[in-house]
Scaffold this motif. Structure first.
Motif, PDB file in Angstrom:
ATOM      1  N   LEU A 184       0.842  -1.191   0.000  1.00 43.14           N
ATOM      2  CA  LEU A 184       0.000   0.000   0.000  1.00 43.14           C
ATOM      3  C   LEU A 184       0.880   1.246   0.000  1.00 43.14           C
ATOM      4  CD1 LEU A 184      -2.543  -1.232   2.692  1.00 43.14           C
ATOM      5  CD2 LEU A 184      -2.984  -1.011   0.246  1.00 43.14           C
ATOM      6  N   CYS A 199       0.744   4.368   0.779  1.00 42.90           N
ATOM      7  CA  CYS A 199      -0.118   5.270   1.539  1.00 42.90           C
ATOM      8  C   CYS A 199       0.747   6.350   2.202  1.00 42.90           C
ATOM      9  CB  CYS A 199      -0.886   4.458   2.586  1.00 42.90           C
ATOM     10  SG  CYS A 199      -2.240   5.319   3.366  1.00 42.90           S
ATOM     11  N   PRO A 236       4.772   8.179   5.587  1.00 40.73           N
ATOM     12  CA  PRO A 236       3.730   7.138   5.636  1.00 40.73           C
ATOM     13  C   PRO A 236       2.600   7.530   6.569  1.00 40.73           C
ATOM     14  CG  PRO A 236       5.657   6.468   6.885  1.00 40.73           C
ATOM     15  CD  PRO A 236       6.038   7.728   6.181  1.00 40.73           C
ATOM     16  N   MET A 250      -2.304   3.205   7.485  1.00 44.68           N
ATOM     17  CA  MET A 250      -1.789   1.961   6.910  1.00 44.68           C
ATOM     18  C   MET A 250      -1.541   0.932   8.011  1.00 44.68           C
ATOM     19  SD  MET A 250       1.162   1.407   4.043  1.00 44.68           S
ATOM     20  CE  MET A 250       2.439   2.291   4.898  1.00 44.68           C
ATOM     21  N   SER A 278       7.769  -1.499  -0.038  1.00 37.69           N
ATOM     22  CA  SER A 278       7.676  -0.054   0.142  1.00 37.69           C
ATOM     23  C   SER A 278       8.790   0.646  -0.616  1.00 37.69           C
ATOM     24  CB  SER A 278       7.769   0.287   1.636  1.00 37.69           C
ATOM     25  OG  SER A 278       7.830   1.683   1.837  1.00 37.69           O
ATOM     26  N   VAL A 280      -8.147   3.535   0.673  1.00 36.61           N
ATOM     27  CA  VAL A 280      -6.982   3.486   1.557  1.00 36.61           C
ATOM     28  C   VAL A 280      -5.895   4.456   1.099  1.00 36.61           C
ATOM     29  CG1 VAL A 280      -5.137   2.015   2.456  1.00 36.61           C
ATOM     30  CG2 VAL A 280      -7.458   1.115   2.232  1.00 36.61           C
ATOM     31  N   VAL A 281      -5.609   4.468  -0.201  1.00 33.87           N
ATOM     32  CA  VAL A 281      -4.571   5.340  -0.753  1.00 33.87           C
ATOM     33  C   VAL A 281      -5.248   6.528  -1.430  1.00 33.87           C
ATOM     34  CG1 VAL A 281      -2.605   5.507  -2.314  1.00 33.87           C
ATOM     35  CG2 VAL A 281      -3.038   3.373  -1.076  1.00 33.87           C
TER      36      VAL A 281
END
Length: 1067
Positions: free
Chosen positions: A779, A781, A788, A792, A819, A1013-1014
């Protein structure tokens, strides 16, 4: 103006109307309209006659001729004249745009060469500077030196019999099978299919080659024959070679069909692009299994990795580059036909805009695939020199002059600072001469007479069925046959051939014309382009009254082709290939082998073939007169015909398959050989890939509380091994002894590197090798500053709960985090959310440039250090220092040509914290002024630099990693390294992400896209206008992709995991 009578008639009509303009009455009846200073007569004569495209206007002219009313006729002529004016203006605009593109590209290439030369010059020693300063001006001398170097290569010979090589070929589109090939059934099933099948067979017969796998697509569709659904088809075995020894059960050549895309549909090649990652994962699984099997048979227990992976055409080249990167083995590319060349031709025609061309042919996706293939390829095989200079020279990733300079520096041992060019070599395709019947050079008058009598039924001699099928069209079959054999494709230029034949009376009287244009049942059911060609051919036959002179059978088998050539040779005929551009021209070689002189286009490969065989004439495919004169010359001059026939037979050996394969293997052997080499000596093939797989960690093995899945009946209820089963105890002890031995060896390696395992760790190997399922969190995010977001953490907790909710799967489920952040920030972020790093089996950091295994690979301070094998794995073509200098120059100047405003320098700043030895990172202070990824990649390619640039962390960072590194490729590395199949990975993504986000969606892994979410990604910086589309990368309707609603809970996620697992079992 032969062949354009309607234009002549139109010119006369305009001239006549112009002469009558002085008569008021006629002026009233025939009034073109002055419309300013426009003079139709002058304009037509000066601008239109030689440049107009007559395809659409011809129909209008016929209507004009048929019009009796003078006023209506005048109006139509006026309308037609303005249409021609607009058409010509459009063509001029297209020509101007083309010239502008060429000029801009030339400037870019010159600047790229200058930058590369300056960078290499600055970093060279004084002695090297003197020798390299004028390298760009010494191209001819360098070329001669390299030619001497090529000739010094040791040819592949019988001395290589003991090598036992495994070769992988890939050809994805079309219908591929070994027997009864359906060549010509559609535009995707042509000469390439025949070529790759025969190449596989020929390579398998070469000394030192043990197995050849030809990968293609598996289809279980009612549209095609059931044989295309068979997963494996044997082409040949070593037993076919009487000289073969040490044969094994897996030796020989095979077609391996991998399912990807919709299982029940046949897809044309333009629709395959989004499904290629799925093919890569399936092919990777087969190759790993086969490498292990071959290792057991002939490798002494060690895996036999592919010697080379060879992609054919752009789609297979794209797949081969990913497979080559995942396995770290050399890649070879054969383009067959190239996208940039096709795009230029289509634009010049002016019938479609670039947007329409891209939509129809997915041409930009194809070009990008070809560029990626050049990036990864060690070797590019071409059929002709023209293909190198005039076709591959159009690509960003290949520059002829820079290539010569880099090779000269490499030979002298001078640093190229990370710049690479693939080696381009000319190896003409081979041909199977086994079905060629030797024909003695005699006068065939009696034989032809006998042949004609056979048709009448007076001769008992049996004829091939295709002969009767052809001859039923012909009034006088004994006349020399002019043979054309191709798909009914517009670029094959068959209509021009028919016009040339129809308009040349001496040729019609002397010869017949036979057109073998694929197979058809009903023209109405054919693709529009093919149907248009066939319809035009039939109309031309009627127009010139060629009935009894032209044969055009509807059907033929591949096995009939040699008989067709033989028939043409018996009648002392000629073979012709009049294509507008012919990349190679395999049919010319086939014709020569059967004793047929040839007439061929002067554009492309036939030039080289004619120079080698000396068995015919070259023509301008646009010149009907030249075509008819060349055919008439060969048909009427018997001495010339016989000389061409002899020359063809004398020189044809240059194009045999053994000769081709010798040159092929010689060139491949000269590449820098590489394959997976694990310095950590993991006993993966004795443990992780063994039939007796582990269900828990190695710590449990040493505690002797391991549950083995070898034989459930031989394990006690407590989970310990049955003490009465001595055979099983011996098996366990043997495995443990190997592990302990490798532990000691690795401990020595770690001590040599100054690093050691933690005291509380009983194994240096990650638990990944004992996992059956991997849950991956990817993710992207981040907030507006690239930090970050804490939400998340909440999502990860829900994912953990969902994955652990099923006790049956939780026992063998592992976790990974991917990531763009460096390991220090990842650990800090996890700690802030009260998540232990040891919760994860793997941490893939810095956009896929490093992989960490928490719990092992720690320094004395307790700090994690990355997998050293992965670092070596992705080091291919990585030039860190050269990239830093070039990227800084590109980002702080206008294409490296001149400094921009001083404030531009403040837009970027090196991010040392996020960088590492395989990742260059920069802060991007104003994303609106940043270069798009494809633009930056283009500039780097033109300078010989191969890498993977991307924007990440909400467009606040730009990171550049090696060509073979990415988050998606890191997952495939885990498969190769630790045996965890990609198909058993479950990947959690947002609705957007970093610019490598799209690469993560496709494949056989299960993708769960979490909505809401993102909030922000970096994808706006991925592509420039006019590039390929997202739909060319991301598959629609894939059974491997699922979605969650906003703020999903563990129960919902768990249900989705179960559904994806069930769908996988069904597939």
């Amino acid at each position: 103006m032969a062949g354009n009578e309607w234009i002549n008639g139109y010119l006369e009509a305009i001239l006549d109307s112009g002469q009558g303009a002085g008569d008021d009455q006629k002026a009233a009846e025939v009034n073109f309209g002055v419309r300013g200073d426009f003079n139709p007569t002058k304009y037509f004569v000066e601008e239109v006659v030689t440049g107009v495209d007559e395809s659409d206007l011809h129909r209008t002219w016929l209507k004009v001729v048929a019009t009796r009313n003078a006023r209506e006729r005048s109006s139509r002529l006026e309308n037609m004249c303005w249409r021609i004016w607009h058409l010509t203006r459009k063509n001029k605009q297209l020509e101007l745009e083309h010239l502008q593109r060429v000029a801009n590209r030339r400037l870019d290439e010159e600047q790229a060469r200058r930058d590369a030369s300056e960078d290499m010059y600055e970093d060279s020693s004084e002695g090297d500077q003197k020798s390299s300063g004028s390298e760009l001006d010494r191209g001819d001398n360098i070329k001669k030196t390299l030619q001497r170097n090529y000739s010094a290569l040791e040819l592949w010979s019988d001395s290589n019999k003991g090598k036992k090589l495994y070769v992988v070929l890939i050809s994805l589109h079309g219908l591929v099978r070994g027997e009864n090939m359906e060549l010509g059934c559609d535009s995707d099933t042509g000469g390439q299919v025949k070529y790759v099948v025969e190449l596989a067979r020929a390579l398998a017969k070469m000394p030192g080659v043990y197995r050849v796998d030809l990968f293609t697509r598996q289809m279980m569709s009612p549209e095609v024959d059931w044989t295309y659904g068979e997963p494996t088809e044997m082409l040949t075995t070593r037993s076919d070679d009487p000289d073969a020894d040490d044969m094994g059960e897996s030796s020989g050549a095979y077609i391996i069909r991998i399912p990807f895309g919709p299982r029940d549909k046949y897809l044309r090649k333009e629709l395959l692009w989004p499904h290629i990652p799925e093919f890569v994962d399936g092919a990777l699984a087969h190759i790993l299994n086969m490498s292990r099997a071959l290792g057991e048979q002939i490798g002494g227990g060690q895996p036999i990795w592919p010697y080379v992976i060879h992609g054919h055409y752009a789609d297979a080249g794209d797949a081969a580059s990913l497979l080559s990167g995942a396995l770290n083995v050399p890649m070879v590319l054969t383009g067959h036909s190239l996208g940039r060349n096709k795009l230029e031709q289509l634009l010049k025609q002016g019938r479609q805009s670039k947007e329409d061309i891209n939509s129809t042919y997915k041409i930009m996706r194809r070009i990008e695939a070809e560029e990626l293939s050049i990036d990864a390829a060690e070797l590019v095989i071409t059929s002709t020199k023209q293909e190198i200079e005039q076709q591959w020279g159009l690509y960003d990733g290949y520059d002829v002059k820079l290539d010569k300079v880099l090779r000269a520096r490499t030979r002298r041992g001078v640093n190229c600072h990370g710049r690479f060019m693939p080696r381009m070599v000319v190896i003409p395709p081979g041909m199977d001469f086994s079905n060629v019947v030797a024909q003695e050079e005699t006068h065939d008058t009696d034989e032809i007479t006998s042949l004609v009598n056979s048709i009448d039924g007076s001769s008992p001699k049996a004829l091939p069925p295709i002969w009767s099928e052809v001859m039923r069209f012909l009034t006088n079959p004994h006349k020399p046959m002019i043979l054309a054999l191709s798909r009914p494709d517009p670029k094959k230029n068959i209509t021009t051939l028919v016009k040339a034949f129809g308009e040349c009376r001496p040729l019609r009287e002397l010869a017949n014309l036979t057109l073998i244009l694929g197979n058809r049942d009903d023209i109405e059911d054919m693709p529009s382009g093919n149907a248009s060609v066939l319809t035009t051919v039939l109309k031309l036959i009627d127009k010139y009254d060629l009935y009894g002179l032209v044969a055009y059978p509807k059907h033929h088998k591949q096995s009939d082709v040699p008989d067709i050539y033989r028939l043409a040779a018996k009648t002392k005929g000629v073979f012709i290939n009049p294509a507008l551009v012919e990349p190679f021209g395999l049919t010319l070689i086939e014709a020569a082998a059967h004793g047929l002189p040839t007439v061929a286009t002067k554009n492309g490969g036939p030039v080289d073939i004619q120079q080698a065989l000396k068995n015919g004439l070259l023509i301008d495919p646009h010149d009907q007169t030249a075509i008819s004169e060349a055919l008439l010359t060969l048909v009427s001059d018997k001495n010339l015909w016989a000389e061409c026939r002899r020359n063809g037979w004398k020189n044809i050996h240059l194009y045999s398959w053994p000769e081709h394969c010798r040159n092929y293997l010689t060139r491949v052997a000269a590449c820098r050989m590489r394959h997976p080499q694990w310095q950590t000596n993991t006993p993966i093939y004795e443990v992780a890939h063994n039939d007796e797989s582990f269900n828990d960690s190695l710590r449990d093995v040493q505690d002797m509380s391991l549950r083995l899945s070898v034989d459930a009946e031989k394990v006690s209820l407590s989970g310990s091994v049955d003490p009465n089963d001595l055979a099983l105890q011996d098996q366990v002890n043997r495995v443990l002894s190997k592990i302990k031995k490798s532990d000691i060896e690795q401990q020595d390696n770690n001590n040599a590197e100054g690093k050691k395992l933690p005291d509380n760790s009983s194994s240096k190997y990650p638990m990944l090798r004992s996992r059956r399922r991997l849950v991956v969190v990817a993710l992207d995010c981040y907030d507006a500053k690239g930090a970050p977001e804490q939400k998340m953490i909440k999502v990860m907790h829900e994912i953990f709960k969902a994955a652990k909710s099923d006790p049956q799967t939780a026992r063998f489920t592992g976790y990974a985090l991917m990531s763009a952040m460096p390991i220090s920030e990842v650990v800090e972020f996890l700690t802030s959310g009260k998540i232990q790093e040891s919760e994860f089996d793997a941490l893939i950091c810095s956009s896929g440039s490093e992989i960490y295994y928490p719990g092992i690979y720690k320094e004395e301070s307790g700090k994690l250090y990355p997998d050293p094998d992965y670092g070596r794995h992705i080091d291919y073509r990585w030039g860190c220092e050269g990239l830093k200098k070039t990227i800084w120059k590109l980002l702080s100047t206008q294409d490296g040509r001149a400094p921009q405003h001083e404030k531009t320098m403040d837009q970027i700043e090196e991010d040392n914290k996020s960088g590492n030895s395989h990742c260059i990172s920069y802060f991007i202070k104003d994303p609106s002024k940043a270069r798009k990824v494809d633009d930056l990649r283009q500039k780097l390619r033109m300078r010989g630099l191969r890498c993977h640039p991307m924007y990440c962390r909400s467009s606040t960072r730009m990171q550049v990693v090696p060509l073979l590194a990415s988050r998606s490729q890191a997952l495939r590395y885990l498969f190769v390294r630790w045996g965890l199949n990609v198909a058993n990975m479950y990947l959690f993504l947002g609705e957007t992400g970093d610019t490598d986000y799209e690469e993560l969606i496709g494949g056989t892994h299960k993708t769960i896209i979490m909505k809401g979410v993102v909030d922000r990604g970096s994808e706006d910086l991925l592509r420039t206008a006019g590039s390929y589309f997202r739909d060319d990368i991301v598959p629609e309707g894939s059974p491997f992709i699922a979605y969650t609603e906003n703020d999903p809970k563990a129960a919902v996620i768990a249900d989705i995991l179960k559904q994806l697992s069930k769908s996988n079992n069904k597939i």
